[in-house]
Write a protein that holds these residues in place. Structure first.
Motif, PDB file in Angstrom:
ATOM      1  N   SER A   1     -21.507 -35.903 -60.859  1.00 52.68           N
ATOM      2  CA  SER A   1     -22.934 -36.221 -60.772  1.00 52.68           C
ATOM      3  C   SER A   1     -23.141 -37.725 -60.644  1.00 52.68           C
ATOM      4  O   SER A   1     -23.939 -38.193 -59.814  1.00 52.68           O
ATOM      5  CB  SER A   1     -23.650 -35.686 -62.010  1.00 52.68           C
ATOM      6  N   GLN A   2     -22.408 -38.508 -61.419  1.00 45.81           N
ATOM      7  CA  GLN A   2     -22.502 -39.963 -61.341  1.00 45.81           C
ATOM      8  C   GLN A   2     -22.040 -40.469 -59.977  1.00 45.81           C
ATOM      9  O   GLN A   2     -22.667 -41.359 -59.380  1.00 45.81           O
ATOM     10  CB  GLN A   2     -21.668 -40.598 -62.451  1.00 45.81           C
ATOM     11  N   ALA A   3     -20.936 -39.914 -59.489  1.00 40.36           N
ATOM     12  CA  ALA A   3     -20.401 -40.339 -58.197  1.00 40.36           C
ATOM     13  C   ALA A   3     -21.371 -40.025 -57.069  1.00 40.36           C
ATOM     14  O   ALA A   3     -21.560 -40.834 -56.143  1.00 40.36           O
ATOM     15  CB  ALA A   3     -19.058 -39.657 -57.941  1.00 40.36           C
TER      16      ALA A   3
ATOM     17  N   TYR B   1     -16.181 -46.386 -59.594  1.00 37.62           N
ATOM     18  CA  TYR B   1     -15.275 -45.554 -60.390  1.00 37.62           C
ATOM     19  C   TYR B   1     -16.049 -44.809 -61.456  1.00 37.62           C
ATOM     20  O   TYR B   1     -17.124 -45.244 -61.906  1.00 37.62           O
ATOM     21  CB  TYR B   1     -14.146 -46.383 -61.009  1.00 37.62           C
ATOM     22  N   VAL B   2     -15.511 -43.661 -61.848  1.00 34.87           N
ATOM     23  CA  VAL B   2     -16.056 -42.851 -62.935  1.00 34.87           C
ATOM     24  C   VAL B   2     -14.899 -42.400 -63.813  1.00 34.87           C
ATOM     25  O   VAL B   2     -13.792 -42.174 -63.324  1.00 34.87           O
ATOM     26  CB  VAL B   2     -16.837 -41.619 -62.419  1.00 34.87           C
ATOM     27  N   THR B   3     -15.144 -42.276 -65.096  1.00 30.42           N
ATOM     28  CA  THR B   3     -14.103 -41.822 -66.015  1.00 30.42           C
ATOM     29  C   THR B   3     -14.300 -40.344 -66.330  1.00 30.42           C
ATOM     30  O   THR B   3     -15.424 -39.881 -66.521  1.00 30.42           O
ATOM     31  CB  THR B   3     -14.119 -42.632 -67.321  1.00 30.42           C
ATOM     32  N   ALA B   4     -13.197 -39.610 -66.349  1.00 27.17           N
ATOM     33  CA  ALA B   4     -13.234 -38.177 -66.654  1.00 27.17           C
ATOM     34  C   ALA B   4     -11.819 -37.684 -66.882  1.00 27.17           C
ATOM     35  O   ALA B   4     -10.847 -38.288 -66.428  1.00 27.17           O
ATOM     36  CB  ALA B   4     -13.884 -37.393 -65.518  1.00 27.17           C
ATOM     37  N   ASP B   5     -11.730 -36.573 -67.569  1.00 28.91           N
ATOM     38  CA  ASP B   5     -10.472 -35.847 -67.755  1.00 28.91           C
ATOM     39  C   ASP B   5     -10.539 -34.618 -66.865  1.00 28.91           C
ATOM     40  O   ASP B   5     -11.409 -33.758 -67.054  1.00 28.91           O
ATOM     41  CB  ASP B   5     -10.328 -35.450 -69.219  1.00 28.91           C
ATOM     42  N   VAL B   6      -9.641 -34.528 -65.882  1.00 29.10           N
ATOM     43  CA  VAL B   6      -9.724 -33.428 -64.916  1.00 29.10           C
ATOM     44  C   VAL B   6      -9.531 -32.063 -65.567  1.00 29.10           C
ATOM     45  O   VAL B   6      -9.913 -31.045 -64.989  1.00 29.10           O
ATOM     46  CB  VAL B   6      -8.711 -33.602 -63.760  1.00 29.10           C
TER      47      VAL B   6
ATOM     48  N   LYS C   1     -10.047 -46.881 -43.524  1.00 31.33           N
ATOM     49  CA  LYS C   1     -10.593 -46.054 -42.448  1.00 31.33           C
ATOM     50  C   LYS C   1     -12.112 -45.897 -42.561  1.00 31.33           C
ATOM     51  O   LYS C   1     -12.711 -45.098 -41.854  1.00 31.33           O
ATOM     52  CB  LYS C   1      -9.903 -44.693 -42.432  1.00 31.33           C
ATOM     53  N   GLY C   2     -12.730 -46.674 -43.456  1.00 31.97           N
ATOM     54  CA  GLY C   2     -14.184 -46.752 -43.494  1.00 31.97           C
ATOM     55  C   GLY C   2     -14.885 -45.917 -44.529  1.00 31.97           C
ATOM     56  O   GLY C   2     -16.115 -45.931 -44.600  1.00 31.97           O
ATOM     57  N   ALA C   3     -14.159 -45.171 -45.348  1.00 28.18           N
ATOM     58  CA  ALA C   3     -14.801 -44.307 -46.338  1.00 28.18           C
ATOM     59  C   ALA C   3     -15.419 -45.133 -47.469  1.00 28.18           C
ATOM     60  O   ALA C   3     -14.956 -46.225 -47.795  1.00 28.18           O
ATOM     61  CB  ALA C   3     -13.800 -43.318 -46.917  1.00 28.18           C
ATOM     62  N   LYS C   4     -16.485 -44.591 -48.053  1.00 21.40           N
ATOM     63  CA  LYS C   4     -16.985 -45.067 -49.343  1.00 21.40           C
ATOM     64  C   LYS C   4     -16.160 -44.367 -50.415  1.00 21.40           C
ATOM     65  O   LYS C   4     -15.857 -43.183 -50.279  1.00 21.40           O
ATOM     66  CB  LYS C   4     -18.464 -44.720 -49.511  1.00 21.40           C
ATOM     67  N   LEU C   5     -15.838 -45.075 -51.494  1.00 25.46           N
ATOM     68  CA  LEU C   5     -14.816 -44.548 -52.380  1.00 25.46           C
ATOM     69  C   LEU C   5     -15.261 -44.480 -53.830  1.00 25.46           C
ATOM     70  O   LEU C   5     -15.890 -45.403 -54.351  1.00 25.46           O
ATOM     71  CB  LEU C   5     -13.563 -45.427 -52.308  1.00 25.46           C
ATOM     72  N   THR C   6     -14.910 -43.354 -54.474  1.00 21.14           N
ATOM     73  CA  THR C   6     -15.010 -43.232 -55.923  1.00 21.14           C
ATOM     74  C   THR C   6     -13.619 -42.957 -56.485  1.00 21.14           C
ATOM     75  O   THR C   6     -12.953 -42.011 -56.057  1.00 21.14           O
ATOM     76  CB  THR C   6     -15.957 -42.093 -56.338  1.00 21.14           C
ATOM     77  N   LEU C   7     -13.205 -43.791 -57.421  1.00 19.71           N
ATOM     78  CA  LEU C   7     -11.975 -43.569 -58.168  1.00 19.71           C
ATOM     79  C   LEU C   7     -12.323 -42.799 -59.436  1.00 19.71           C
ATOM     80  O   LEU C   7     -13.294 -43.134 -60.118  1.00 19.71           O
ATOM     81  CB  LEU C   7     -11.328 -44.898 -58.561  1.00 19.71           C
TER      82      LEU C   7
ATOM     83  N   ALA D   1     -10.396 -51.018 -58.888  1.00 19.00           N
ATOM     84  CA  ALA D   1     -11.622 -51.183 -58.103  1.00 19.00           C
ATOM     85  C   ALA D   1     -11.811 -52.639 -57.696  1.00 19.00           C
ATOM     86  O   ALA D   1     -12.191 -52.938 -56.549  1.00 19.00           O
ATOM     87  CB  ALA D   1     -12.824 -50.680 -58.894  1.00 19.00           C
ATOM     88  N   ASP D   2     -11.551 -53.559 -58.613  1.00 22.63           N
ATOM     89  CA  ASP D   2     -11.667 -54.988 -58.292  1.00 22.63           C
ATOM     90  C   ASP D   2     -10.667 -55.379 -57.196  1.00 22.63           C
ATOM     91  O   ASP D   2     -10.995 -56.135 -56.286  1.00 22.63           O
ATOM     92  CB  ASP D   2     -11.423 -55.834 -59.544  1.00 22.63           C
ATOM     93  N   ALA D   3      -9.448 -54.859 -57.313  1.00 21.66           N
ATOM     94  CA  ALA D   3      -8.414 -55.197 -56.337  1.00 21.66           C
ATOM     95  C   ALA D   3      -8.733 -54.662 -54.946  1.00 21.66           C
ATOM     96  O   ALA D   3      -8.323 -55.248 -53.930  1.00 21.66           O
ATOM     97  CB  ALA D   3      -7.061 -54.657 -56.805  1.00 21.66           C
ATOM     98  N   LEU D   4      -9.473 -53.547 -54.905  1.00 22.34           N
ATOM     99  CA  LEU D   4      -9.779 -52.910 -53.617  1.00 22.34           C
ATOM    100  C   LEU D   4     -11.135 -53.322 -53.043  1.00 22.34           C
ATOM    101  O   LEU D   4     -11.462 -52.948 -51.914  1.00 22.34           O
ATOM    102  CB  LEU D   4      -9.760 -51.381 -53.774  1.00 22.34           C
ATOM    103  N   ALA D   5     -11.907 -54.091 -53.795  1.00 20.80           N
ATOM    104  CA  ALA D   5     -13.287 -54.383 -53.400  1.00 20.80           C
ATOM    105  C   ALA D   5     -13.384 -55.063 -52.043  1.00 20.80           C
ATOM    106  O   ALA D   5     -14.360 -54.855 -51.304  1.00 20.80           O
ATOM    107  CB  ALA D   5     -13.961 -55.233 -54.475  1.00 20.80           C
ATOM    108  N   SER D   6     -12.397 -55.863 -51.687  1.00 19.48           N
ATOM    109  CA  SER D   6     -12.457 -56.561 -50.402  1.00 19.48           C
ATOM    110  C   SER D   6     -12.267 -55.623 -49.214  1.00 19.48           C
ATOM    111  O   SER D   6     -12.558 -55.987 -48.076  1.00 19.48           O
ATOM    112  CB  SER D   6     -11.392 -57.665 -50.351  1.00 19.48           C
TER     113      SER D   6
END
Length: 261
Positions: free
Chosen positions: A78-80, A62-67, A33-39, A51-56
């Motif tokens: 902040s990175q995102a 993506y950013v790594t974190a423990d919620v 639907k056109g969004a820019k995405l952060t996993l 991320a590689d699978a969805l790049a097309s």
């Protein structure tokens, strides 16, 4: 693929637990639907593969974190934001499920279920909300569970956490109702994910039943007698994020084949 004229074009969506299962399906639906995405997730390898699978399909980071760790979340957001701008769509999907009879539910299990499922939703929403308020527009979608709408035996900690997510959803929806921000929850029933596969394996190991019999036990409460698909959950989440869904606020929508009405 995403492109001009898409309803979420230019919106930055962040999906927690986005590396697999429901989270990965939600990520794809929002990209379409056109969004820019952060996993966001804990496993860099899993996030990188997704991320590689969805790049097309669009712009994926993506950013790594423990919620469950507010410091980790602050750094990840902040990175995102540096990559894609402020988050305008937050999908709180990260979660864990563990089962035990109530009297065998120790403090560690209880706190783990609340830390990931409820506190994680709190931490991530607090991180995203200031940017949404500045923009005067936002969507928060909490992936809860039918366990947030009804009770299930032997998962009291999980049920308590998911009921808490529904309560938070409703309270925050009222608080933000005039701010251009909606807050809703999607409540899947048993869904065809790794978590459910682990549940089936646990039933098999403890009871000696076959995997088919264990799955039949899980799906018995679903009038359609099947597992929900991640794509069905993702489609509901994506709909709630649309500009045209602005009147949907404070809702807890069961995606469960009619199990909860």
């Amino acid at each position: 693929m995403s492109g001009l004229g898409q309803p979420l074009e230019g919106r930055h969506a962040l999906v927690t637990g986005g590396g697999r299962g429901i989270g990965a399906a939600i990520a794809k639906a929002l990209l379409e639907k056109g969004a820019k995405l952060t996993l966001l997730g804990r496993s860099e390898a899993t996030l990188a593969d997704t991320a590689d699978a969805l790049a097309s399909w669009g712009d994926v980071h993506y950013v790594t974190a423990d919620v469950a760790d507010p410091g980790s979340i602050a750094q990840a957001f902040s990175q995102a934001t540096m990559k894609h701008g402020e988050v305008s769509i937050l999908v709180n999907n990260a979660g864990q499920a563990s089962s035990a009879p109530f009297l065998k539910t120790d403090n560690e299990l209880w706190n783990q279920m609340l830390s990931v499922n409820l506190n994680g939703t709190f931490h991530c929403t607090q991180a995203a909300l200031p940017g949404m308020l500045r923009a005067g527009w936002g969507r928060v979608v909490n992936v809860a569970s039918t366990a947030g709408l009804t009770g299930y035996a032997y998962v009291s900690a999980y049920c308590a956490a998911k009921h808490g997510v529904i309560g938070l959803t409703r309270a925050l929806a009222l608080e933000l109702a005039t701010k251009g921000i909606t807050v809703n929850a999607v409540c899947p029933g048993y869904t065809d994910t790794d978590i459910v596969k682990e549940t089936i394996a646990n039933i098999v190991s403890k009871t000696g039943r076959s995997a088919d019999a264990a799955q039949a036990e899980l799906t018995a409460g679903n009038p359609q007698k099947r597992l929900v698909t991640p794509e069905e959950v993702a489609a509901t989440v994506a709909w709630l994020c649309l500009p045209q869904s602005a009147a949907m606020n404070g809702q807890a929508i069961a995606v469960a084949g009619g199990e909860v009405m």
